[in-house]
Design an enzyme around this catalytic site. Structure first.
Site, PDB file in Angstrom:
ATOM      1  N   TYR A  57       0.833  -1.204   0.000  1.00 18.23           N
ATOM      2  CA  TYR A  57       0.000   0.000   0.000  1.00 18.23           C
ATOM      3  C   TYR A  57       0.866   1.251   0.000  1.00 18.23           C
ATOM      4  O   TYR A  57       1.702   1.447   0.874  1.00 18.23           O
ATOM      5  CB  TYR A  57      -0.939   0.014   1.202  1.00 18.23           C
ATOM      6  CG  TYR A  57      -2.074  -0.989   1.145  1.00 18.23           C
ATOM      7  CD1 TYR A  57      -2.401  -1.657  -0.037  1.00 18.23           C
ATOM      8  CD2 TYR A  57      -2.845  -1.259   2.272  1.00 18.23           C
ATOM      9  CE1 TYR A  57      -3.444  -2.568  -0.085  1.00 18.23           C
ATOM     10  CE2 TYR A  57      -3.902  -2.171   2.230  1.00 18.23           C
ATOM     11  CZ  TYR A  57      -4.185  -2.824   1.046  1.00 18.23           C
ATOM     12  OH  TYR A  57      -5.222  -3.727   1.001  1.00 18.23           O
ATOM     13  N   LEU A 228     -17.917   0.294   0.929  1.00 16.65           N
ATOM     14  CA  LEU A 228     -18.726   1.495   0.690  1.00 16.65           C
ATOM     15  C   LEU A 228     -18.901   1.787  -0.798  1.00 16.65           C
ATOM     16  O   LEU A 228     -19.435   2.829  -1.173  1.00 16.65           O
ATOM     17  CB  LEU A 228     -18.088   2.702   1.390  1.00 16.65           C
ATOM     18  CG  LEU A 228     -18.237   2.716   2.916  1.00 16.65           C
ATOM     19  CD1 LEU A 228     -17.351   3.801   3.533  1.00 16.65           C
ATOM     20  CD2 LEU A 228     -19.686   2.928   3.327  1.00 16.65           C
ATOM     21  N   ALA A 229     -18.446   0.836  -1.636  1.00 19.76           N
ATOM     22  CA  ALA A 229     -18.635   0.942  -3.087  1.00 19.76           C
ATOM     23  C   ALA A 229     -18.095   2.253  -3.653  1.00 19.76           C
ATOM     24  O   ALA A 229     -18.674   2.827  -4.573  1.00 19.76           O
ATOM     25  CB  ALA A 229     -20.111   0.767  -3.447  1.00 19.76           C
ATOM     26  N   GLY A 231     -18.253   5.135  -2.664  1.00 21.47           N
ATOM     27  CA  GLY A 231     -19.187   6.257  -2.558  1.00 21.47           C
ATOM     28  C   GLY A 231     -20.267   6.294  -3.608  1.00 21.47           C
ATOM     29  O   GLY A 231     -21.020   7.271  -3.710  1.00 21.47           O
TER      30      GLY A 231
END
Length: 321
Positions: A57, A228-229, A231
């Protein structure tokens, strides 16, 4: 509607992929450390204590800024759990990106994560993606060594099917305790596969049927990244919204208003309503958006079957078969 911190502790995970600045380069400034500190504080305020990392990351900077926060905040390490992943090697000049779950690579990557995180151990190590060249005995040897040295306490996987988990578990002395998959109201292959057996539409979903059932029956926690897709239904308009996107966002907003909660809580509550007891990974670095997830557990408990199916049908754009 308010979820207690104790309840939220066991169900929500904070994903640290957004911390540490750009993906390029190895340097970062103090502003990114401050941003990480604010995100960690916001997550802990709603009861989150498990923080999810990966060695790749932000090219390692997510772990590094988190480690800086740990170093400057007395007692913080004892209040939280750390989870990191290994197994992906990013592309470098002259070398294609690839997967590597060899013993040497696992040991090297975990030791690098511990240095960046400034800690002696991680609570959970996840194998990030399946490696076609993986030898289960090599993985078992590496994990056994890391556990004997006190550097890793528990083992999980990410992006693996039930069959792959069973294949690996056969050589391990420690149980696989988690499987992290992309799961949300938008990315629904995990759900569609359970009802499209013997249906032509099943060809449109590649999720390996039986994976959820395997995890549940073996006590393997399902962790949902992308929960949360991005947003899509809570304020961020996708590049090419479909009629289903628009209808779903409106329904999420309507339910949020009726229940006196945020759209984020409704979206996560839908996911957590599933009896597999899915644990969402929250990837936002925005403290306000993190705080908006506080009531997810309570929403899940109160959501009716009609509301749950209503959201699913809206998102799929047609009724269930």
């Amino acid at each position: 509607m308010t979820a207690t911190n104790e309840t939220a502790n066991s169900r929500l995970i904070y994903g640290c992929m957004g911390l540490g600045g750009p993906w390029e380069g190895n340097e970062y400034g103090s502003a990114y450390v401050d941003q990480a500190a604010e995100a960690i504080d916001a997550a802990m305020r709603i009861g989150i204590t498990l923080f999810d990392h990966a060695d790749i990351y932000r090219s390692g900077k997510s772990e590094a800024v988190f480690g800086d926060v740990l170093a400057r905040t007395s007692g913080l390490r004892e209040k939280i759990q750390l989870q990191t992943k290994c197994g992906i090697r990013l592309s470098q000049p002259g070398v294609q990106g690839h997967y590597d779950l060899s013993k040497g690579a696992i040991l090297e990557r975990v030791n690098g994560s511990l240095q960046r995180l400034r800690t002696d151990y991680v609570d959970v190590l996840l194998l990030h993606r399946p490696d076609p060249l993986m030898e289960p005995a090599e993985v078992a040897s590496a994990v056994g060594q890391l556990m004997a040295e006190g550097k890793v306490r528990q083992l999980g996987v990410s992006n693996m099917s039930g069959a792959q988990i069973a294949f690996l578990q056969d050589r391990l002395e420690t149980p696989i305790i988690a499987n992290q998959l992309e799961m949300s109201l938008h990315r629904r292959a995990w759900l569609e596969s359970t009802v499209l057996v013997n249906h032509d539409d099943a060809l449109g979903y590649g999720f390996p049927h039986g994976t959820l059932e395997h995890c549940v029956s073996h006590g393997i926690e399902l962790q949902a990244y992308g929960s949360l897709a991005q947003g899509r239904y809570t304020g961020s308009t996708p590049d090419a919204p479909t009629a289903a996107d628009t209808e779903t966002a409106a329904l999420v907003a309507k339910l949020a208003e009726e229940k006196g909660v945020t759209p984020e809580a409704v979206l996560l509550g839908w996911l957590m309503k599933h009896p597999a007891r899915i644990s969402p990974v929250l990837g936002s670095s925005n403290p306000t958006r993190i705080a908006a997830c506080a009531d997810a557990v309570a929403v899940a408990a109160a959501m009716t079957r009609a509301e749950w199916y209503g959201l699913w049908v809206a998102a799929r754009g047609k009724s269930v078969p």
